[in-house]
Design a protein around this motif. Sequence first.
Motif, short mmCIF file in Angstrom:
data_model
loop_
_atom_site.label_atom_id
_atom_site.label_comp_id
_atom_site.label_asym_id
_atom_site.label_seq_id
_atom_site.Cartn_x
_atom_site.Cartn_y
_atom_site.Cartn_z
N SER A 143 9.81 100.58 25.23
CA SER A 143 9.15 101.16 26.40
C SER A 143 8.62 102.54 26.02
O SER A 143 9.04 103.12 25.01
CB SER A 143 10.12 101.27 27.58
OG SER A 143 11.15 102.18 27.29
N TYR A 201 6.33 106.12 28.05
CA TYR A 201 5.87 106.67 29.33
C TYR A 201 4.38 106.43 29.58
O TYR A 201 3.88 106.71 30.66
CB TYR A 201 6.19 108.17 29.44
CG TYR A 201 5.40 109.06 28.50
CD1 TYR A 201 4.15 109.57 28.86
CD2 TYR A 201 5.90 109.40 27.25
CE1 TYR A 201 3.43 110.38 28.01
CE2 TYR A 201 5.19 110.22 26.39
CZ TYR A 201 3.96 110.70 26.78
OH TYR A 201 3.25 111.51 25.93
N THR A 237 0.87 104.37 30.33
CA THR A 237 0.36 103.16 30.95
C THR A 237 -0.36 102.39 29.84
O THR A 237 -1.03 103.00 29.00
CB THR A 237 -0.64 103.51 32.07
OG1 THR A 237 0.04 104.26 33.07
CG2 THR A 237 -1.25 102.26 32.68
N TYR A 257 -0.87 94.04 31.64
CA TYR A 257 -0.70 95.43 32.05
C TYR A 257 0.77 95.79 31.97
O TYR A 257 1.62 95.00 32.39
CB TYR A 257 -1.19 95.61 33.49
CG TYR A 257 -0.74 96.90 34.12
CD1 TYR A 257 -1.39 98.10 33.84
CD2 TYR A 257 0.35 96.92 34.98
CE1 TYR A 257 -0.96 99.29 34.41
CE2 TYR A 257 0.79 98.11 35.55
CZ TYR A 257 0.13 99.29 35.27
OH TYR A 257 0.56 100.45 35.83
N VAL A 258 1.06 96.97 31.43
CA VAL A 258 2.44 97.45 31.33
C VAL A 258 2.51 98.81 32.03
O VAL A 258 1.86 99.77 31.61
CB VAL A 258 2.89 97.60 29.87
CG1 VAL A 258 4.34 98.04 29.80
CG2 VAL A 258 2.68 96.30 29.09
N ALA A 259 3.31 98.88 33.08
CA ALA A 259 3.52 100.15 33.79
C ALA A 259 4.37 101.08 32.92
O ALA A 259 5.14 100.62 32.07
CB ALA A 259 4.22 99.89 35.13
N PRO A 260 4.24 102.38 33.12
CA PRO A 260 5.05 103.32 32.34
C PRO A 260 6.54 103.00 32.41
O PRO A 260 7.05 102.57 33.45
CB PRO A 260 4.76 104.67 33.02
CG PRO A 260 3.40 104.49 33.63
CD PRO A 260 3.36 103.05 34.07
N ASP A 261 7.22 103.20 31.27
CA ASP A 261 8.67 103.04 31.15
C ASP A 261 9.18 101.61 31.36
O ASP A 261 10.37 101.41 31.57
CB ASP A 261 9.41 104.01 32.09
CG ASP A 261 9.04 105.45 31.82
OD1 ASP A 261 9.04 105.84 30.63
OD2 ASP A 261 8.72 106.19 32.78
N THR A 262 8.30 100.63 31.26
CA THR A 262 8.70 99.22 31.40
C THR A 262 8.92 98.62 30.01
O THR A 262 8.05 98.74 29.13
CB THR A 262 7.61 98.42 32.14
OG1 THR A 262 7.38 99.02 33.42
CG2 THR A 262 8.03 96.97 32.33
#
Length: 127
Positions: free
Chosen positions: A63, A65, A67, A95-100
Motif C-alpha cells: 500500500s 498514500y 492514488t 483504481y486503488v484508493a490511497p493506503d489500500t
Amino acid sequence: MTLMTMTMSAQTKKTCSDVFQIGSELKWEDAEPGVQRQVMGYDGQLMVVKVKFEKGAVGKAHSHYHTQATYVAKGKFEVTIGDKTQVLKEGDGFYVAPDTVHGVVCLEEGLLIDNFSPMRATFIGEK
C-alpha cells in the motif's frame, strides 16, 4: 549561476520529467523478480509508469498514500485490491484508493500503465 538558481534547477530536475519521453531512450528498472518498470512523464502531482511483467510474476501486496489508476495495456492479470479480486485483460483497468493494500499476479505476459497522484518520489531516487 547563483546558488539559488542552481538549487531551483536541481529541484526542478528532481520533480519534473522532460517534456517528451522516448521509450527506447529510458531505462527499465528491476522492481521485483520478473517485473520491470519504466518511469515516463511526471511532476510533483502526477506520474505515469510502464510496468512489464513476465508470465507468473507477482506484484506483491503493498500500500502507499498515492492514488493509483492503472490501465492493462497487454496481458492478463489477477488483481487484488483490499478484499476484492478480479481477472483483468488488455483494455481493462483498476483504481486503488490511497493506503489500500493491492497486488497483482501476471497470468499472461503483460504490461500495465500505472498513474499515480502525487508522484512516487522513490521511483526517481528521492526519499
